[in-house]
Design a protein around this motif. Structure first.
Motif, PDB file in Angstrom:
ATOM      1  N   GLN A   1       0.819  -1.208   0.000  1.00 48.88           N
ATOM      2  CA  GLN A   1       0.000   0.000   0.000  1.00 48.88           C
ATOM      3  C   GLN A   1       0.854   1.259   0.000  1.00 48.88           C
ATOM      4  O   GLN A   1       0.472   2.281  -0.580  1.00 48.88           O
ATOM      5  CB  GLN A   1      -0.946  -0.014   1.200  1.00 48.88           C
ATOM      6  CG  GLN A   1      -1.968  -1.140   1.179  1.00 48.88           C
ATOM      7  CD  GLN A   1      -2.832  -1.110  -0.059  1.00 48.88           C
ATOM      8  OE1 GLN A   1      -3.161  -0.046  -0.579  1.00 48.88           O
ATOM      9  NE2 GLN A   1      -3.225  -2.293  -0.540  1.00 48.88           N
ATOM     10  N   ALA A   2       2.009   1.195   0.661  1.00 44.07           N
ATOM     11  CA  ALA A   2       2.924   2.344   0.621  1.00 44.07           C
ATOM     12  C   ALA A   2       3.416   2.578  -0.802  1.00 44.07           C
ATOM     13  O   ALA A   2       3.495   3.730  -1.269  1.00 44.07           O
ATOM     14  CB  ALA A   2       4.091   2.108   1.567  1.00 44.07           C
ATOM     15  N   ARG A   3       3.761   1.503  -1.522  1.00 42.60           N
ATOM     16  CA  ARG A   3       4.194   1.651  -2.908  1.00 42.60           C
ATOM     17  C   ARG A   3       3.067   2.183  -3.782  1.00 42.60           C
ATOM     18  O   ARG A   3       3.298   3.046  -4.645  1.00 42.60           O
ATOM     19  CB  ARG A   3       4.665   0.289  -3.446  1.00 42.60           C
ATOM     20  CG  ARG A   3       5.967  -0.193  -2.828  1.00 42.60           C
ATOM     21  CD  ARG A   3       6.274  -1.616  -3.235  1.00 42.60           C
ATOM     22  NE  ARG A   3       7.503  -2.095  -2.599  1.00 42.60           N
ATOM     23  CZ  ARG A   3       7.870  -3.372  -2.568  1.00 42.60           C
ATOM     24  NH1 ARG A   3       7.085  -4.302  -3.138  1.00 42.60           N
ATOM     25  NH2 ARG A   3       8.990  -3.722  -1.989  1.00 42.60           N
ATOM     26  N   ARG A   4       1.886   1.670  -3.547  1.00 36.42           N
ATOM     27  CA  ARG A   4       0.742   2.128  -4.343  1.00 36.42           C
ATOM     28  C   ARG A   4       0.517   3.627  -4.151  1.00 36.42           C
ATOM     29  O   ARG A   4       0.338   4.374  -5.121  1.00 36.42           O
ATOM     30  CB  ARG A   4      -0.495   1.344  -3.911  1.00 36.42           C
ATOM     31  CG  ARG A   4      -1.798   1.857  -4.495  1.00 36.42           C
ATOM     32  CD  ARG A   4      -2.967   1.209  -3.793  1.00 36.42           C
ATOM     33  NE  ARG A   4      -4.223   1.838  -4.116  1.00 36.42           N
ATOM     34  CZ  ARG A   4      -5.346   1.677  -3.434  1.00 36.42           C
ATOM     35  NH1 ARG A   4      -5.347   0.905  -2.350  1.00 36.42           N
ATOM     36  NH2 ARG A   4      -6.451   2.286  -3.800  1.00 36.42           N
ATOM     37  N   LEU A   5       0.537   4.095  -2.898  1.00 35.71           N
ATOM     38  CA  LEU A   5       0.300   5.513  -2.630  1.00 35.71           C
ATOM     39  C   LEU A   5       1.435   6.360  -3.178  1.00 35.71           C
ATOM     40  O   LEU A   5       1.201   7.421  -3.783  1.00 35.71           O
ATOM     41  CB  LEU A   5       0.137   5.735  -1.127  1.00 35.71           C
ATOM     42  CG  LEU A   5      -0.120   7.179  -0.672  1.00 35.71           C
ATOM     43  CD1 LEU A   5      -1.375   7.745  -1.338  1.00 35.71           C
ATOM     44  CD2 LEU A   5      -0.258   7.244   0.845  1.00 35.71           C
ATOM     45  N   ARG A   6       2.688   5.895  -3.004  1.00 32.70           N
ATOM     46  CA  ARG A   6       3.829   6.674  -3.521  1.00 32.70           C
ATOM     47  C   ARG A   6       3.784   6.769  -5.045  1.00 32.70           C
ATOM     48  O   ARG A   6       4.017   7.838  -5.615  1.00 32.70           O
ATOM     49  CB  ARG A   6       5.134   6.022  -3.071  1.00 32.70           C
ATOM     50  CG  ARG A   6       6.383   6.777  -3.544  1.00 32.70           C
ATOM     51  CD  ARG A   6       7.644   6.060  -3.144  1.00 32.70           C
ATOM     52  NE  ARG A   6       7.717   4.746  -3.758  1.00 32.70           N
ATOM     53  CZ  ARG A   6       8.117   4.522  -5.014  1.00 32.70           C
ATOM     54  NH1 ARG A   6       8.458   5.536  -5.800  1.00 32.70           N
ATOM     55  NH2 ARG A   6       8.165   3.291  -5.504  1.00 32.70           N
ATOM     56  N   GLN A   7       3.458   5.660  -5.685  1.00 35.92           N
ATOM     57  CA  GLN A   7       3.390   5.677  -7.156  1.00 35.92           C
ATOM     58  C   GLN A   7       2.306   6.622  -7.646  1.00 35.92           C
ATOM     59  O   GLN A   7       2.501   7.362  -8.612  1.00 35.92           O
ATOM     60  CB  GLN A   7       3.129   4.261  -7.677  1.00 35.92           C
ATOM     61  CG  GLN A   7       4.308   3.327  -7.531  1.00 35.92           C
ATOM     62  CD  GLN A   7       3.957   1.889  -7.839  1.00 35.92           C
ATOM     63  OE1 GLN A   7       2.792   1.582  -8.104  1.00 35.92           O
ATOM     64  NE2 GLN A   7       4.947   1.010  -7.810  1.00 35.92           N
ATOM     65  N   TYR A   8       1.157   6.604  -6.962  1.00 40.21           N
ATOM     66  CA  TYR A   8       0.083   7.491  -7.418  1.00 40.21           C
ATOM     67  C   TYR A   8       0.462   8.958  -7.217  1.00 40.21           C
ATOM     68  O   TYR A   8       0.281   9.782  -8.130  1.00 40.21           O
ATOM     69  CB  TYR A   8      -1.210   7.188  -6.661  1.00 40.21           C
ATOM     70  CG  TYR A   8      -2.303   8.182  -7.007  1.00 40.21           C
ATOM     71  CD1 TYR A   8      -2.943   8.132  -8.228  1.00 40.21           C
ATOM     72  CD2 TYR A   8      -2.632   9.210  -6.123  1.00 40.21           C
ATOM     73  CE1 TYR A   8      -3.907   9.063  -8.575  1.00 40.21           C
ATOM     74  CE2 TYR A   8      -3.594  10.146  -6.443  1.00 40.21           C
ATOM     75  CZ  TYR A   8      -4.228  10.068  -7.680  1.00 40.21           C
ATOM     76  OH  TYR A   8      -5.162  11.000  -8.020  1.00 40.21           O
ATOM     77  N   LEU A   9       0.985   9.288  -6.041  1.00 45.43           N
ATOM     78  CA  LEU A   9       1.314  10.693  -5.765  1.00 45.43           C
ATOM     79  C   LEU A   9       2.436  11.202  -6.667  1.00 45.43           C
ATOM     80  O   LEU A   9       2.479  12.391  -7.002  1.00 45.43           O
ATOM     81  CB  LEU A   9       1.704  10.858  -4.293  1.00 45.43           C
ATOM     82  CG  LEU A   9       0.587  10.619  -3.271  1.00 45.43           C
ATOM     83  CD1 LEU A   9       1.114  10.744  -1.858  1.00 45.43           C
ATOM     84  CD2 LEU A   9      -0.570  11.595  -3.487  1.00 45.43           C
ATOM     85  N   SER A  10       3.314  10.289  -7.068  1.00 47.32           N
ATOM     86  CA  SER A  10       4.418  10.710  -7.935  1.00 47.32           C
ATOM     87  C   SER A  10       4.064  10.620  -9.412  1.00 47.32           C
ATOM     88  O   SER A  10       4.861  11.011 -10.277  1.00 47.32           O
ATOM     89  CB  SER A  10       5.647   9.834  -7.660  1.00 47.32           C
ATOM     90  OG  SER A  10       5.363   8.476  -7.965  1.00 47.32           O
ATOM     91  N   GLY A  11       2.885  10.100  -9.728  1.00 45.46           N
ATOM     92  CA  GLY A  11       2.450   9.995 -11.118  1.00 45.46           C
ATOM     93  C   GLY A  11       3.027   8.829 -11.875  1.00 45.46           C
ATOM     94  O   GLY A  11       2.894   8.754 -13.089  1.00 45.46           O
ATOM     95  N   GLU A  12       3.652   7.868 -11.182  1.00 43.62           N
ATOM     96  CA  GLU A  12       4.296   6.753 -11.878  1.00 43.62           C
ATOM     97  C   GLU A  12       3.293   5.839 -12.547  1.00 43.62           C
ATOM     98  O   GLU A  12       3.603   5.188 -13.532  1.00 43.62           O
ATOM     99  CB  GLU A  12       5.142   5.944 -10.875  1.00 43.62           C
ATOM    100  CG  GLU A  12       6.340   6.705 -10.361  1.00 43.62           C
ATOM    101  CD  GLU A  12       7.148   5.873  -9.392  1.00 43.62           C
ATOM    102  OE1 GLU A  12       6.984   4.635  -9.387  1.00 43.62           O
ATOM    103  OE2 GLU A  12       7.942   6.444  -8.637  1.00 43.62           O
TER     104      GLU A  12
END
Length: 941
Positions: A927-938
């Motif tokens: 979930q941390a990766r999912r949130l980081r990817q979304y916020l960074s636009g990845e």
């Protein structure tokens, strides 16, 4: 010769010890027939003497020798003795000695089935009743129809009546009738059988000897309330093994037993009812063929049953699927598996959903031809709230994508994929080759529920009859501020205008109150009406006090002393609020006795407790016109309630108040010229708690009666917290009405109590929604209360906090940044658990408040993430507990609200990248990766 008697006179006939003599009771007989007077009197005297001695054996001998007329002749005396015991010494040693023999004698002397059953099941005789065997012996000479009637009447009593099973079963046995399959009888039978579990023959043999075994076992599965027997059926008595053994031996019908188990599990009930019946079903050990015959039942259990039942049904269905071929093909058809899966994949329990996806994967691998039926079922998991389960379902679809043979199936799967998170939707679009299932979705604006609006109070009841009905309703149930204050105003107005008519209308209400039948004046029962600790504890106690005064149960000296003494002062934060509530009604009670006021000044205009300034001026003018004396505490409460936020209305009311020329008018004019000052607060810590200290507030001390001045005193954190006499919840909504435009004052005094719901797992009182609906600034104290409420132990308290959060947001009074910072600090200290906060946040987000919840969580997450990053390996597991769930909710809200593209939105969460970089595939890391990817636009790449 016929004896006639007045039983009322009998009850009043006392000997020198204050009790009715045996001879006197015997002389009160009404034989209702012609009997030998001397013989009847002698028999009654002997029976009463045996009852008084508590000699049940002698009582039994005497009543069995009597004829019907002689028995009826003894009833008045027995009833008189029963009434005497109930009134004079309900729990004394004499009552304990006499009641078993009295129970036996009365049952034998009643010749009617209905009256005998009523006596046998009477509450006052139940606690010290005669043994069931003696009662059966006393009734043995009655005919079979009479015994059947009594047995069925007793069996129809509720289980809580605790009617003796020995008595009921004895009557059934003597009458030779069928056993009554009521809750009371079946429960009593189960308890009776279980009582022998340590004996040599045990439960199995006792069941084997039961003549009505099949019917009673069937009755177990139709019980309305299983709570009385659940622990017996699943406990040490080992009913499952006993019933299964008897079914194997043919004593019980095995198929009927299995059908009864399945039917009861399908019926459901209380969350723990399955504990009584699922072990029995397991003990029966159904064959595969028998399980195959009940596929529809397993499917329904898997879809709607409690977790344990659904898990068992899922295992049965999986066994039927994986056992391979049988007669006519697979034991469970593909369509049946798809139907069961659709219900299971909607369940919130992750373990069940994972297990079903694994099963579907095995079937698809074994037989790719089932894809057309099973892949749409797999796609049901795309809508699950857990994104890891969504991804697991998508991986299963990717693994079997080659089996997607038709465009219709592809379209159906694409529509289901719309429920996936943005990153997973992109993968699904690539997989299905459908460009219109894009990764971009319009951000969802918050759709907040409409803010509740205060309701204007209706005028006081116009007639005394209407008022009496409302007072009766208030005494019978909890009431809000509006109903309580309206009824109080009506009492005061009618007591001033026509007190005699008011007392006459209130007579039916007053007759039911505990103080109405007492011969003692109020000064002898002062503690009862003013509170044993010296305080009025609830609205009902206020009404009791005022009604007692209106009906002459008080004297002026007692009431004046209560006013002068005042409510006791205790060292707890809410004492100031309670003392104001208490003092107002002490003075009002004294005034009702000596000089009833024409109306109440402090009656609110609005349901929140606010009072419009113009209305208060009108009431003061009415007092001047009538020449009435103002109640000091009532006027002080009115000053605290008067609205000051509308400066135009306040200025006009101040001009009118000053023109009255009275001291009260001048005091009101000065008050309306000022604004309510927020208390100065200081943030302090106490253990894991974050609390607030209040500084002194001089404006709350000047010009108010002594009981009101405590509201301006400082409130320290490190002080005694005992609530003493105001620990009840009934008074808490009225605290907000004490100061309806100053909820920060109230909230600061409630922080510690609301913190207890999160830290000490105590139950709350539902005050948070009222706090949100109140008036005044929602500052530090209000937000800290909501933060603790969102982390409360009990679900209903978290729901109350969610309601408060949404109300504040709808009114534009919520500061998500402040609330998030409070939650982060509380999680960092361990006062709020992330898993509980995740549940509350998910509930709030489900109302379409995604942007608000994301902003709150975005400012709450840095502290627990920093704590996790700095934790030693052995403490990391504790720090991470529940944090994955919270990150999942945060990611959902961020994606649905389009947080990455919103101006001024959080671009990154501190320490989120460190958590995402951790090894493994745990929920936290995923979930941390999912949130980081979304916020960074990845995910758009």
């Amino acid at each position: 010769m016929t004896y006639t008697t007045n039983t009322a006179d009998t009850a009043d006939t006392k000997n020198t010890t204050g009790t009715v003599s045996t001879a006197d009771r015997a002389s009160t007989m009404d034989t209702a027939g012609t009997v030998d007077t001397a013989k009847a009197t002698d028999a009654a005297t002997a029976l009463l003497a045996a009852v008084e001695a508590g000699d049940t054996a002698r009582t039994l001998r005497l009543v069995t020798r009597m004829g019907p007329a002689e028995r009826r002749a003894c009833l008045p005396a027995l009833r008189a003795l029963r009434k005497e015991l109930r009134v004079t010494e309900p729990w004394g040693a004499r009552s304990n000695r006499v009641r078993p023999a009295l129970h036996l004698a009365g049952a034998a002397c009643h010749t009617g089935a209905a009256s005998a059953a009523a006596w046998l099941a009477a509450t006052d005789l139940r606690w010290r009743s005669a043994p069931g065997k003696l009662l059966v012996e006393a009734l043995k000479d009655r005919d079979a129809d009479w015994q059947t009637d009594v047995a069925f009447r007793l069996a129809q009593r509720p289980v809580s009546a605790r009617v003796s099973y020995t008595l009921m079963a004895g009557l059934v046995s003597r009458a030779g009738c069928e056993a009554p399959l009521t809750d009371a009888y079946v429960t009593g039978w189960a308890q009776h059988v279980s009582s022998c579990w340590q004996e040599k023959d045990g439960v199995t043999e006792r069941l084997r000897r039961e003549p009505h075994l099949a019917a009673l076992v069937g009755g177990l599965f139709t019980l309305t309330d299983v709570s009385e027997v659940r622990w017996l059926l699943s406990g040490v008595a080992d009913w499952p093994a006993a019933l299964a053994k008897l079914a194997r031996e043919g004593v019980l019908d095995r198929a009927a037993l299995a059908d009864a188990c399945v039917a009861r599990l399908l019926r459901g009930g209380a969350p723990t009812d399955h504990q009584a019946f699922l072990p029995i079903l397991l003990a029966v050990e159904l064959t595969r063929e028998e399980e195959r015959e009940r596929v529809a039942d397993w499917t329904a259990m898997a879809r709607d049953g409690v977790v344990a039942v659904a898990s068992h049904a899922q295992k049965v269905l999986a066994g039927l699927v994986l056992d391979g071929a049988g007669d006519g093909g697979a034991r469970l058809t593909t369509l049946q598996l798809a139907e069961a899966s659709e219900g299971l994949l909607f369940r919130p329990e992750k373990k069940l959903v994972r297990a079903q996806l694994v099963l579907l994967g095995k079937v698809l691998s074994r037989d790719p031809g089932t894809a057309a039926d099973l892949l749409p079922a797999v796609a049901r998991a795309f809508g699950h709230e857990d994104t890891q389960l969504q991804e697991r379902a998508l991986k299963l679809l990717e693994r079997h994508a080659r089996a997607i043979g038709t465009e219709e199936l592809r379209t159906e799967l694409a529509e289901a994929a719309e429920q996936l998170t943005p990153a997973l939707r992109a993968r699904a679009a690539t997989l299905l080759g459908i460009t219109e299932t894009g990764t971009e979705r319009e951000p969802e604006d918050d759709v907040l529920p409409p803010a509740p609006r205060p309701v204007r109070l209706a005028p006081a009841p116009h007639t005394v009859e209407e008022l009496a009905e409302e007072v009766g309703a208030l005494l019978a149930s909890e009431s809000g501020v509006a109903a309580f204050e309206r009824a109080l105003d009506g009492l005061v107005r009618h007591a001033h205008l026509h007190p005699d008519a008011l007392r006459a209308a209130l007579a039916p209400v007053v007759a039911k109150r505990w103080w109405a039948s007492s011969d003692h004046p109020l000064h002898a029962r002062r503690d009862a009406l003013f509170g044993h600790a010296g305080g009025l504890t609830a609205p009902q106690s206020v009404l009791d006090l005022l009604l007692a005064v209106l009906h002459g149960k008080a004297d002026a000296a007692t009431l004046l002393d209560a006013v002068r003494t005042g409510p006791r002062r205790h060292a707890c934060p809410h004492n100031a609020l309670t003392r104001i509530f208490d003092a107002r009604f002490r003075e009002l009670a004294y005034r009702l006795h000596t000089d009833p006021p024409p109306l109440l000044l402090a009656t609110p205009t609005w349901s929140t407790g606010l009072l419009e300034p113009g209305e208060l001026v009108d009431r003061l003018a009415e007092y001047l016109r009538l020449g009435a004396r103002v109640c000091a505490s009532d006027f002080a409460q009115a000053l605290l309630r008067v609205r000051r936020d509308d400066r135009t209305a306040a200025a006009e009311a101040a001009r009118r108040a000053a023109a009255l020329g009275s001291p009260e008018g001048e005091r009101l004019a000065r008050l309306l010229g000022t604004e309510l000052t927020l208390p100065e607060t200081r943030r302090r810590t106490k253990g894991v708690r974050v609390l607030l200290e209040l500084a002194e507030l001089p404006e709350m001390r000047e010009g108010f009666p002594p009981e009101f001045r405590e509201l301006g005193d400082p409130v320290p954190v490190f002080t005694a917290r005992g609530c003493y006499y105001h620990f009840g919840r009934h008074i808490r909504p009225h605290w907000l009405a004490v100061l309806p435009e100053g909820r920060e004052h109230v909230a600061a005094r409630l922080v510690h109590d609301i913190a207890d719901t999160a830290v000490d797992d105590e139950r709350g009182d539902g005050v948070l929604p009222l706090l949100a609906e109140s008036e005044g600034e929602a500052g530090e104290a209000v937000h800290l209360c909501v933060a603790y409420g969102l982390g409360a132990r009990h679900h209903e308290d978290r729901l109350a906090a969610v309601d408060a959060l949404l109300v504040l947001a709808a009114r534009g009074q919520l500061d998500p940044v402040r609330l998030g910072a409070d939650l982060g600090e509380l999680m960092g200290r361990g006062a709020v658990k992330p898993q509980r906060l995740a549940d509350a946040a998910r509930t709030a987000a489900a109302t379409a408040a995604n942007a608000t919840i994301w902003e709150m969580l975005g400012h709450a997450l840095p502290v627990p993430l920093a704590r996790l990053a700095g934790a030693r390996p052995e403490a990391a597991a504790v720090a991470a507990r529940g944090l994955g769930d919270l990150l999942a909710v945060a990611a959902d809200c961020a994606e649905r609200s389009g947080a990455a593209g919103r101006p001024g939105a959080l671009g990154a969460v501190p320490h989120l990248a460190e958590t995402a970089a951790r090894g493994g595939s745990s929920r936290l890391v995923a979930q941390a990766r999912r949130l980081r990817q979304y916020l960074s636009g990845e995910e758009a790449a």
